[in-house]
Design a protein around this motif. Structure first.
Motif, PDB file in Angstrom:
ATOM      1  N   LYS A  97      63.415  68.599  65.825  1.00 54.27           N
ATOM      2  CA  LYS A  97      63.451  69.826  66.616  1.00 54.27           C
ATOM      3  C   LYS A  97      62.119  70.552  66.612  1.00 54.27           C
ATOM      4  O   LYS A  97      61.858  71.410  67.475  1.00 54.27           O
ATOM      5  CB  LYS A  97      64.541  70.764  66.079  1.00 54.27           C
ATOM      6  N   ASP A  98      61.260  70.223  65.637  1.00 57.43           N
ATOM      7  CA  ASP A  98      59.958  70.886  65.528  1.00 57.43           C
ATOM      8  C   ASP A  98      58.828  70.061  66.117  1.00 57.43           C
ATOM      9  O   ASP A  98      57.649  70.360  65.897  1.00 57.43           O
ATOM     10  CB  ASP A  98      59.653  71.191  64.056  1.00 57.43           C
ATOM     11  N   VAL A  99      59.178  69.018  66.864  1.00 54.40           N
ATOM     12  CA  VAL A  99      58.182  68.173  67.527  1.00 54.40           C
ATOM     13  C   VAL A  99      58.496  68.153  69.016  1.00 54.40           C
ATOM     14  O   VAL A  99      59.604  67.811  69.421  1.00 54.40           O
ATOM     15  CB  VAL A  99      58.190  66.734  66.969  1.00 54.40           C
ATOM     16  N   GLN A 100      57.502  68.522  69.838  1.00 50.79           N
ATOM     17  CA  GLN A 100      57.733  68.578  71.283  1.00 50.79           C
ATOM     18  C   GLN A 100      56.493  68.082  72.017  1.00 50.79           C
ATOM     19  O   GLN A 100      55.379  68.540  71.751  1.00 50.79           O
ATOM     20  CB  GLN A 100      58.048  70.010  71.720  1.00 50.79           C
ATOM     21  N   THR A 101      56.709  67.159  72.935  1.00 49.36           N
ATOM     22  CA  THR A 101      55.603  66.683  73.758  1.00 49.36           C
ATOM     23  C   THR A 101      55.116  67.818  74.660  1.00 49.36           C
ATOM     24  O   THR A 101      55.904  68.425  75.384  1.00 49.36           O
ATOM     25  CB  THR A 101      56.036  65.484  74.626  1.00 49.36           C
ATOM     26  N   SER A 102      53.838  68.104  74.597  1.00 44.14           N
ATOM     27  CA  SER A 102      53.292  69.214  75.381  1.00 44.14           C
ATOM     28  C   SER A 102      52.447  68.749  76.551  1.00 44.14           C
ATOM     29  O   SER A 102      52.109  69.543  77.424  1.00 44.14           O
ATOM     30  CB  SER A 102      52.457  70.137  74.481  1.00 44.14           C
ATOM     31  N   GLY A 103      52.090  67.449  76.583  1.00 41.32           N
ATOM     32  CA  GLY A 103      51.320  66.980  77.730  1.00 41.32           C
ATOM     33  C   GLY A 103      50.980  65.508  77.646  1.00 41.32           C
ATOM     34  O   GLY A 103      50.608  65.012  76.587  1.00 41.32           O
ATOM     35  N   ILE A 104      51.147  64.824  78.778  1.00 43.11           N
ATOM     36  CA  ILE A 104      50.712  63.433  78.922  1.00 43.11           C
ATOM     37  C   ILE A 104      49.874  63.367  80.196  1.00 43.11           C
ATOM     38  O   ILE A 104      50.363  63.707  81.280  1.00 43.11           O
ATOM     39  CB  ILE A 104      51.902  62.458  79.009  1.00 43.11           C
ATOM     40  N   ASN A 105      48.621  62.957  80.059  1.00 39.22           N
ATOM     41  CA  ASN A 105      47.716  62.964  81.199  1.00 39.22           C
ATOM     42  C   ASN A 105      46.971  61.638  81.307  1.00 39.22           C
ATOM     43  O   ASN A 105      46.628  61.022  80.288  1.00 39.22           O
ATOM     44  CB  ASN A 105      46.693  64.099  81.063  1.00 39.22           C
ATOM     45  N   LEU A 106      46.732  61.236  82.539  1.00 43.11           N
ATOM     46  CA  LEU A 106      45.918  60.060  82.826  1.00 43.11           C
ATOM     47  C   LEU A 106      44.944  60.447  83.929  1.00 43.11           C
ATOM     48  O   LEU A 106      45.368  60.825  85.032  1.00 43.11           O
ATOM     49  CB  LEU A 106      46.784  58.875  83.260  1.00 43.11           C
ATOM     50  N   ASN A 107      43.648  60.339  83.646  1.00 41.91           N
ATOM     51  CA  ASN A 107      42.640  60.763  84.605  1.00 41.91           C
ATOM     52  C   ASN A 107      41.512  59.734  84.689  1.00 41.91           C
ATOM     53  O   ASN A 107      41.135  59.130  83.670  1.00 41.91           O
ATOM     54  CB  ASN A 107      42.043  62.115  84.202  1.00 41.91           C
ATOM     55  N   PRO A 108      40.962  59.539  85.876  1.00 43.49           N
ATOM     56  CA  PRO A 108      39.814  58.643  85.989  1.00 43.49           C
ATOM     57  C   PRO A 108      38.558  59.281  85.411  1.00 43.49           C
ATOM     58  O   PRO A 108      38.423  60.496  85.388  1.00 43.49           O
ATOM     59  CB  PRO A 108      39.683  58.433  87.502  1.00 43.49           C
ATOM     60  N   THR A 109      37.663  58.442  84.926  1.00 40.04           N
ATOM     61  CA  THR A 109      36.337  58.906  84.508  1.00 40.04           C
ATOM     62  C   THR A 109      35.335  58.452  85.562  1.00 40.04           C
ATOM     63  O   THR A 109      35.461  57.356  86.130  1.00 40.04           O
ATOM     64  CB  THR A 109      35.957  58.339  83.131  1.00 40.04           C
ATOM     65  N   TYR A 110      34.351  59.298  85.822  1.00 37.16           N
ATOM     66  CA  TYR A 110      33.429  59.041  86.925  1.00 37.16           C
ATOM     67  C   TYR A 110      31.990  58.900  86.431  1.00 37.16           C
ATOM     68  O   TYR A 110      31.606  59.455  85.393  1.00 37.16           O
ATOM     69  CB  TYR A 110      33.485  60.190  87.941  1.00 37.16           C
ATOM     70  N   GLN A 111      31.243  58.195  87.215  1.00 41.13           N
ATOM     71  CA  GLN A 111      29.801  58.145  87.026  1.00 41.13           C
ATOM     72  C   GLN A 111      29.150  58.773  88.250  1.00 41.13           C
ATOM     73  O   GLN A 111      29.510  58.456  89.387  1.00 41.13           O
ATOM     74  CB  GLN A 111      29.302  56.705  86.853  1.00 41.13           C
ATOM     75  N   TYR A 112      28.211  59.668  88.009  1.00 41.27           N
ATOM     76  CA  TYR A 112      27.576  60.404  89.098  1.00 41.27           C
ATOM     77  C   TYR A 112      26.114  59.962  89.229  1.00 41.27           C
ATOM     78  O   TYR A 112      25.378  59.925  88.246  1.00 41.27           O
ATOM     79  CB  TYR A 112      27.656  61.906  88.843  1.00 41.27           C
ATOM     80  N   ARG A 113      25.725  59.619  90.446  1.00 45.21           N
ATOM     81  CA  ARG A 113      24.343  59.283  90.748  1.00 45.21           C
ATOM     82  C   ARG A 113      23.838  60.169  91.878  1.00 45.21           C
ATOM     83  O   ARG A 113      24.611  60.586  92.750  1.00 45.21           O
ATOM     84  CB  ARG A 113      24.225  57.808  91.159  1.00 45.21           C
ATOM     85  N   GLU A 114      22.556  60.423  91.851  1.00 47.45           N
ATOM     86  CA  GLU A 114      21.965  61.299  92.848  1.00 47.45           C
ATOM     87  C   GLU A 114      22.091  60.694  94.246  1.00 47.45           C
ATOM     88  O   GLU A 114      21.833  59.506  94.458  1.00 47.45           O
ATOM     89  CB  GLU A 114      20.487  61.531  92.501  1.00 47.45           C
ATOM     90  N   ASN A 115      22.568  61.567  95.161  1.00 46.11           N
ATOM     91  CA  ASN A 115      22.705  61.191  96.581  1.00 46.11           C
ATOM     92  C   ASN A 115      23.714  60.065  96.793  1.00 46.11           C
ATOM     93  O   ASN A 115      23.637  59.336  97.804  1.00 46.11           O
ATOM     94  CB  ASN A 115      21.349  60.788  97.176  1.00 46.11           C
ATOM     95  N   GLN A 116      24.642  59.894  95.879  1.00 46.54           N
ATOM     96  CA  GLN A 116      25.676  58.875  96.027  1.00 46.54           C
ATOM     97  C   GLN A 116      27.031  59.474  95.639  1.00 46.54           C
ATOM     98  O   GLN A 116      27.092  60.358  94.779  1.00 46.54           O
ATOM     99  CB  GLN A 116      25.393  57.657  95.144  1.00 46.54           C
ATOM    100  N   PRO A 117      28.084  58.997  96.254  1.00 44.67           N
ATOM    101  CA  PRO A 117      29.410  59.494  95.852  1.00 44.67           C
ATOM    102  C   PRO A 117      29.752  59.013  94.444  1.00 44.67           C
ATOM    103  O   PRO A 117      29.299  57.943  94.021  1.00 44.67           O
ATOM    104  CB  PRO A 117      30.350  58.871  96.885  1.00 44.67           C
ATOM    105  N   PRO A 118      30.536  59.796  93.710  1.00 48.36           N
ATOM    106  CA  PRO A 118      30.908  59.384  92.347  1.00 48.36           C
ATOM    107  C   PRO A 118      31.754  58.117  92.368  1.00 48.36           C
ATOM    108  O   PRO A 118      32.556  57.896  93.285  1.00 48.36           O
ATOM    109  CB  PRO A 118      31.706  60.580  91.818  1.00 48.36           C
ATOM    110  N   THR A 119      31.576  57.299  91.366  1.00 45.16           N
ATOM    111  CA  THR A 119      32.348  56.062  91.259  1.00 45.16           C
ATOM    112  C   THR A 119      33.192  56.088  89.988  1.00 45.16           C
ATOM    113  O   THR A 119      32.773  56.633  88.956  1.00 45.16           O
ATOM    114  CB  THR A 119      31.414  54.847  91.216  1.00 45.16           C
ATOM    115  N   ILE A 120      34.384  55.514  90.055  1.00 47.50           N
ATOM    116  CA  ILE A 120      35.289  55.456  88.908  1.00 47.50           C
ATOM    117  C   ILE A 120      34.814  54.362  87.951  1.00 47.50           C
ATOM    118  O   ILE A 120      34.629  53.211  88.343  1.00 47.50           O
ATOM    119  CB  ILE A 120      36.731  55.200  89.358  1.00 47.50           C
ATOM    120  N   THR A 121      34.614  54.757  86.710  1.00 49.20           N
ATOM    121  CA  THR A 121      34.158  53.792  85.697  1.00 49.20           C
ATOM    122  C   THR A 121      35.259  53.413  84.716  1.00 49.20           C
ATOM    123  O   THR A 121      35.089  52.490  83.913  1.00 49.20           O
ATOM    124  CB  THR A 121      32.974  54.380  84.916  1.00 49.20           C
TER     125      THR A 121
END
Length: 246
Positions: A97-121
């Protein structure tokens, strides 16, 4: 004489109209605000009472962050590592009763280059649970155990008082005593006496938790992590209306 009688009745009719609010648009408002009949002076006092207690419970969050080239691998790795964390939590004697899931997240990580759209790494998976520790003496050891089994996120703890009723009643008594003393002072200054209390309203309660530093736990220390619960202040605010008279 008939004309005099007709004029004499008009004040009585007006008094009845004011007393009963006949056809008056304000009659509904008057019903929601009770009228206090008094021939004295009303004094409104706001007072606060406090009670101090050593916290006996701690709330914190812990979890695992994993990264992998694809989403499925990130989630699988997270689930395996999180299972060890949950097992350690149960082994520490913390009830379900004292343990509760507060968040599960899945997110992409990106690489940023100048003058280019970000790419998922890759992908980052995050699973966090909130736990309540009811034996603060074991808190330092629990923190170290969580880090040793793979928890790489630990936030908190925040300290609180589990059963507040006794402390809040103590704060209420202090607030009433403070309001009474202040009313007596006003009455004495004005050459009057406190006749009665007309009303008391409790405007709120305040029991701030005591947070500790938040951050990442990288490795287990040689000794248990130091934990200092300190002291919590529980407050009650009262609005008390007194009637003063000579």
């Amino acid at each position: 004489m008939p004309q005099l009688s007709r004029f004499a009745l008009r004040p009585l009719a007006l008094a009845a109209f004011l007393a009963f609010g006949v056809c008056s648009p304000m009659s509904s408002n008057a019903q929601t605000t009770p009228y206090v009949a008094t021939d004295g002076t009303l004094l409104n006092i706001s007072a606060q009472g406090e009670a101090k207690r050593v916290p006996d419970i701690a709330t914190m969050s812990t979890g695992v962050v994993t990264r992998a080239p694809d989403a499925n691998a990130a989630m699988r790795a997270n689930a395996e590592q999180m299972a060890k964390v949950v097992a350690a939590i149960k082994a520490a004697g913390i009830a379900d009763k004292d343990v509760q899931t507060s968040g599960i997240n899945l997110n992409p990580t990106y690489q940023y280059r100048e003058n280019q759209p970000p790419t998922i790494t890759g992908y980052e998976a995050n699973n966090t649970v909130s736990i309540v520790v009811r034996d603060i003496a074991k808190l330092g050891k629990i923190l170290d155990t969580l880090a040793s089994v793979g928890a790489n996120q630990i936030n908190g703890p925040s300290f609180d008082v589990d059963k507040k009723d006794e402390a809040l009643d103590e704060a209420r008594r202090k607030a009433v005593a403070s309001a009474q003393a202040r009313a007596d002072m006003y009455a004495k200054t004005l050459g009057m006496k406190v006749r009665r209390i007309v009303s008391i309203s409790e405007s709120g309660r305040f029991a701030p938790p005591m947070p500790m530093a938040r951050g990442m736990v990288a490795m287990k220390a040689e000794s248990d992590t130091s934990v200092s619960p300190g002291e919590n202040t529980l407050s009650i605010n009262l609005d008390v209306v007194f009637e003063l008279a000579r």
